[in-house]
Design an enzyme around this catalytic site. Sequence first.
Site, mmCIF file in Angstrom:
data_model
loop_
_atom_site.group_PDB
_atom_site.id
_atom_site.type_symbol
_atom_site.label_atom_id
_atom_site.label_comp_id
_atom_site.label_asym_id
_atom_site.label_seq_id
_atom_site.Cartn_x
_atom_site.Cartn_y
_atom_site.Cartn_z
ATOM 1 N N PRO A 131 -13.285 74.772 11.940
ATOM 2 C CA PRO A 131 -12.450 74.778 13.142
ATOM 3 C C PRO A 131 -11.417 75.886 13.022
ATOM 4 O O PRO A 131 -10.592 75.879 12.112
ATOM 5 C CB PRO A 131 -11.774 73.400 13.145
ATOM 6 C CG PRO A 131 -12.420 72.608 12.088
ATOM 7 C CD PRO A 131 -13.068 73.553 11.144
ATOM 8 N N GLU A 132 -11.516 76.854 13.908
ATOM 9 C CA GLU A 132 -10.525 77.922 13.976
ATOM 10 C C GLU A 132 -9.796 77.758 15.310
ATOM 11 O O GLU A 132 -9.957 76.740 15.960
ATOM 12 C CB GLU A 132 -11.214 79.302 13.853
ATOM 13 C CG GLU A 132 -11.984 79.445 12.535
ATOM 14 C CD GLU A 132 -12.696 80.795 12.376
ATOM 15 O OE1 GLU A 132 -12.214 81.801 12.911
ATOM 16 O OE2 GLU A 132 -13.751 80.822 11.714
#
Length: 279
Positions: free
Chosen positions: A2-3
């Site tokens: 998850p960015e």
Amino acid sequence: MPELPEVEIIRRDFEREIVGRKIKSVEADGMRSIRRHHNRKQFANRLVGKKFSGVERRGKYLLCRLDDGDVLVVHLGMSGQLVRAKSAREATKKHTHVVITLTQGGQLRFVDPRTFGEMFVTELDTVEKEVAELAHLGIDPLDEPMSWEIFGRMFTAHRQKLKALLMDQRLIAGIGNIYSDEILFAAGLRGDRTGESLSAQEVRRLYRGMIEVLQDAVKHRGSTLADEQYVDLFGQAGGYQAFHQVYAREGEACRRCRKVIVRHRYGNRSTFSCPACQV
DNA sequence: ACGCCCGCCTGTAAGC
DNA sequence: TGCTTACAGGCGGGCG
């Protein structure tokens, strides 16, 4: 994994689905995911009876505001998921470490196989000064508008490589391994170029590439890779992986020039690039 | 200042 | 087939 785009999607869904709801009870299966707290009871006590009053994002961090001035800080690490269950009876995924039950029914669940993620409750007023990881965060590229001149000054002041500079949370907050590769391709720049080597025109290309890639990724609800690690609040995969130009495309043809995408090790991680389109 | 490695983790897949 | 090893990578810390 998850960015910034993935965390932003979770933030938006959280705002619609969870904000305004009150916490009935909290269960944690151990201390690993809530390691900043003394014990499980102390963590639960800072949540039970409170209402979620808002939610913000700082880079890859989610700040879930509570109605008494506290904030639940969430970082998903590599494999963390924040998922909403309609009821307590819904099947629990393996590696569910924290379950927050809401008074109107439904639960917020924190699932994290690799346990690099964490959550903790602290005071909102001091969180951005006293929590070091948040205090040193740089500019959020989708949050505060930044001129390409400021962006350029930041980059050209360093001899570090572009790949490292893009992923340095102290400069720009929210970019990790996937999006740094996509941004470098969009800008037509090699990741091993140094910041100080950039011309004014290249700085503009890098800046534009960064904004475009991140906005597009949010539009398509983030990237879910083959391991299906990232899902949104409803357990749904993102769609941006279909638009990846280089990431995880080793041996495939570049969508722009048809040359073969290559993979190499940079530091201790994989980097993907087009040997012809990036200079 | 910069590059690189480690430790923290588990699931999956490739290799022998 | 079955065990071992590599890999995925966010982030802090340490070392040369």
